[in-house]
Design a protein around this motif. Structure first.
Motif, PDB file in Angstrom:
ATOM      1  N   VAL A 102      -4.551  -7.354  -6.447  1.00 26.16           N
ATOM      2  CA  VAL A 102      -5.532  -6.144  -6.586  1.00 26.16           C
ATOM      3  C   VAL A 102      -5.849  -5.621  -7.893  1.00 26.16           C
ATOM      4  O   VAL A 102      -5.173  -6.063  -8.705  1.00 26.16           O
ATOM      5  N   GLN A 103      -6.784  -4.777  -8.148  1.00 23.18           N
ATOM      6  CA  GLN A 103      -7.250  -4.631  -9.185  1.00 23.18           C
ATOM      7  C   GLN A 103      -6.702  -3.125  -9.563  1.00 23.18           C
ATOM      8  O   GLN A 103      -6.987  -2.332  -8.911  1.00 23.18           O
ATOM      9  N   ALA A 104      -6.050  -3.026 -10.746  1.00 25.33           N
ATOM     10  CA  ALA A 104      -5.544  -1.663 -11.413  1.00 25.33           C
ATOM     11  C   ALA A 104      -6.873  -0.883 -11.746  1.00 25.33           C
ATOM     12  O   ALA A 104      -7.872  -1.449 -11.989  1.00 25.33           O
ATOM     13  N   LEU A 105      -6.221   0.631 -11.891  1.00 26.65           N
ATOM     14  CA  LEU A 105      -7.120   1.337 -12.587  1.00 26.65           C
ATOM     15  C   LEU A 105      -7.702   0.838 -14.027  1.00 26.65           C
ATOM     16  O   LEU A 105      -8.796   1.099 -14.330  1.00 26.65           O
ATOM     17  N   THR A 106      -6.908   0.012 -14.666  1.00 25.27           N
ATOM     18  CA  THR A 106      -7.243  -0.376 -15.820  1.00 25.27           C
ATOM     19  C   THR A 106      -8.109  -1.299 -15.844  1.00 25.27           C
ATOM     20  O   THR A 106      -8.682  -1.865 -16.951  1.00 25.27           O
ATOM     21  N   GLY A 107      -8.335  -2.033 -14.666  1.00 24.76           N
ATOM     22  CA  GLY A 107      -8.959  -3.208 -14.522  1.00 24.76           C
ATOM     23  C   GLY A 107      -8.294  -4.573 -14.408  1.00 24.76           C
ATOM     24  O   GLY A 107      -8.621  -5.604 -14.031  1.00 24.76           O
ATOM     25  N   GLU A 108      -6.912  -4.559 -14.815  1.00 28.34           N
ATOM     26  CA  GLU A 108      -5.995  -5.522 -14.843  1.00 28.34           C
ATOM     27  C   GLU A 108      -5.859  -6.162 -13.182  1.00 28.34           C
ATOM     28  O   GLU A 108      -5.694  -5.429 -12.477  1.00 28.34           O
ATOM     29  N   LEU A 109      -5.852  -7.288 -12.910  1.00 31.55           N
ATOM     30  CA  LEU A 109      -5.327  -7.625 -11.649  1.00 31.55           C
ATOM     31  C   LEU A 109      -3.923  -8.148 -11.647  1.00 31.55           C
ATOM     32  O   LEU A 109      -3.383  -8.530 -12.584  1.00 31.55           O
ATOM     33  N   VAL A 110      -3.342  -7.454 -10.582  1.00 23.64           N
ATOM     34  CA  VAL A 110      -2.001  -7.169 -10.329  1.00 23.64           C
ATOM     35  C   VAL A 110      -1.659  -8.186  -9.125  1.00 23.64           C
ATOM     36  O   VAL A 110      -2.242  -7.789  -8.006  1.00 23.64           O
ATOM     37  N   SER A 111      -0.691  -9.019  -9.243  1.00 21.23           N
ATOM     38  CA  SER A 111      -0.123 -10.070  -8.172  1.00 21.23           C
ATOM     39  C   SER A 111       0.508  -9.080  -7.261  1.00 21.23           C
ATOM     40  O   SER A 111       1.279  -8.418  -7.839  1.00 21.23           O
ATOM     41  N   VAL A 112       0.216  -9.321  -6.074  1.00 25.33           N
ATOM     42  CA  VAL A 112       1.009  -8.522  -4.905  1.00 25.33           C
ATOM     43  C   VAL A 112       1.111  -9.568  -3.749  1.00 25.33           C
ATOM     44  O   VAL A 112       0.622 -10.341  -3.275  1.00 25.33           O
ATOM     45  N   GLU A 113       2.393  -9.829  -3.453  1.00 29.19           N
ATOM     46  CA  GLU A 113       2.836 -10.526  -2.420  1.00 29.19           C
ATOM     47  C   GLU A 113       3.183  -9.471  -1.072  1.00 29.19           C
ATOM     48  O   GLU A 113       4.179  -9.202  -0.737  1.00 29.19           O
ATOM     49  N   ALA A 114       2.158  -9.133  -0.382  1.00 31.42           N
ATOM     50  CA  ALA A 114       2.143  -8.437   0.620  1.00 31.42           C
ATOM     51  C   ALA A 114       2.255  -8.913   1.884  1.00 31.42           C
ATOM     52  O   ALA A 114       1.537  -9.921   2.110  1.00 31.42           O
ATOM     53  N   GLU A 115       3.105  -8.254   2.861  1.00 35.29           N
ATOM     54  CA  GLU A 115       3.259  -8.948   4.208  1.00 35.29           C
ATOM     55  C   GLU A 115       2.569  -7.868   5.447  1.00 35.29           C
ATOM     56  O   GLU A 115       2.982  -8.458   6.488  1.00 35.29           O
TER      57      GLU A 115
END
Length: 73
Positions: free
Chosen positions: A26-39
């Motif tokens: 997902v994209q954080a408010l900073t614009g950084e892409l954050v890895s997420v392992e969602a189930e």
């Protein structure tokens, strides 16, 4: 309470869910892409546009051939 913390635009929210499912980030408010392992995806109904969001999300997931299922399988 942080401005921009909740995506209020239905199209943008659907796009974020699809990116999460397909690409695992997902994209954080900073614009950084954050890895997420969602189930799972938790949907909140306390937004006036919640029903429209769920309908649009469900339609897009089905069109993209992404399986929708209950935890109680």
């Amino acid at each position: 309470s942080i401005a921009g913390a909740m995506i209020e635009d239905t199209d943008a929210a659907v796009a974020q869910v699809l990116t999460l499912v397909a690409q695992g980030h997902v994209q954080a408010l900073t614009g950084e892409l954050v890895s997420v392992e969602a189930e799972s995806i938790c949907l909140h109904g306390d937004n006036p546009r919640a029903v429209a969001f769920v309908r649009q999300l469900r339609e897009k997931l089905k069109n993209d051939k992404i399986q929708i299922r209950s935890f109680l399988v």
